[in-house]
Design an enzyme around this catalytic site. Structure first.
Site, short mmCIF file in Angstrom:
data_model
loop_
_atom_site.label_atom_id
_atom_site.label_comp_id
_atom_site.label_asym_id
_atom_site.label_seq_id
_atom_site.Cartn_x
_atom_site.Cartn_y
_atom_site.Cartn_z
N GLU A 226 0.83 -1.20 0.00
CA GLU A 226 0.00 0.00 0.00
C GLU A 226 0.87 1.26 0.00
O GLU A 226 1.72 1.43 0.87
CB GLU A 226 -0.93 0.00 1.22
CG GLU A 226 -1.86 -1.21 1.29
CD GLU A 226 -2.90 -1.24 0.18
OE1 GLU A 226 -3.10 -0.21 -0.50
OE2 GLU A 226 -3.51 -2.32 -0.02
N CYS B 203 -7.15 -1.75 8.43
CA CYS B 203 -5.84 -1.71 7.75
C CYS B 203 -5.49 -0.28 7.39
O CYS B 203 -4.42 0.23 7.75
CB CYS B 203 -5.88 -2.59 6.51
SG CYS B 203 -6.07 -4.35 6.87
N HIS C 20 -0.67 -5.88 2.50
CA HIS C 20 -1.79 -6.82 2.53
C HIS C 20 -1.31 -8.18 2.01
O HIS C 20 -0.61 -8.25 1.00
CB HIS C 20 -2.93 -6.33 1.63
CG HIS C 20 -3.94 -5.50 2.34
ND1 HIS C 20 -4.21 -4.19 2.02
CD2 HIS C 20 -4.78 -5.80 3.37
CE1 HIS C 20 -5.15 -3.71 2.82
NE2 HIS C 20 -5.51 -4.67 3.65
#
Length: 201
Positions: free
Chosen positions: A89, A153, A172
């Protein structure tokens, strides 16, 4: 698999999440424990922590870890039911947290921090980290994402980025054996962290 780093040990905080919803066994925490138990980063001081899928607890635990451990890098790991690769991310968001946590609650005003920036990007180049994983001698594949999902998250990532965006990351992982084993996920995290540390002073 051993990842060789420099002579000085850096401190890395590595977190995974506890159970929630259909994830009675959370692949993120399994992968984090695997890395630690197998000592895949022998020249790094790795501190692991399981974080509950709870907004209020995340907002307390994450800043406390930064203060207590004074890390050079913080990497949060979460499971994604739609992922089939290691997903790196690049940024996190402040608004849109309307999904309830395991306690049935949402954060105040459905945001991470009142008056916070709408979006914060990490100073770590995730495309470089992705390249390191993809060229490694295994079947792991990685990709970069710009939307961490507006749940715990994203929330935990934003919390860390707001403390120090230069050395905060989020990864992730897919559910266990979809397609990667526990050992493969641990190795993927080790490769990613090694690549991230190369970018830091």
């Amino acid at each position: 698999m051993l990842i060789i780093m420099g002579s000085e040990k850096k401190t890395v905080i590595l977190t995974g999440f506890g159970p929630f919803g259909e994830h009675s066994v959370n692949a993120s925490w399994v992968a984090v424990q695997n890395l630690k138990q197998r000592n895949l980063l022998p020249n790094v001081n790795v501190h692991i922590e399981e974080i509950p899928v709870d907004y209020m607890k995340v907002s307390q635990i994450v800043p406390d870890l930064w203060k207590q451990k004074i890390p050079q890098l913080v990497v949060h790991v979460g499971v994604s039911g739609i992922a089939d690769k290691i997903t790196l991310e690049q940024r996190a968001h402040n608004l849109g947290y309307h999904r309830k946590d395991i306690g049935g609650k949402t954060p105040t005003q459905e945001c991470c921090q009142e008056d916070g920036e709408e979006c914060i990007c990490t100073g770590i180049d995730m495309s470089q980290v992705s390249d390191e994983i993809n060229k490694a001698d295994n079947r792991l594949e990685a990709e970069v994402s710009h939307d961490a999902g507006r749940y715990l998250c994203d929330f935990s990532y934003y919390t860390s980025l707001s403390i120090d965006r230069s050395c905060s990351a989020f990864i992730h992982v897919p559910p266990l054996n979809q397609p990667y084993t526990e050992d493969e996920l641990g190795e993927g995290l080790a490769t990613a962290i090694s690549a991230m540390l190369k970018q830091l002073p």
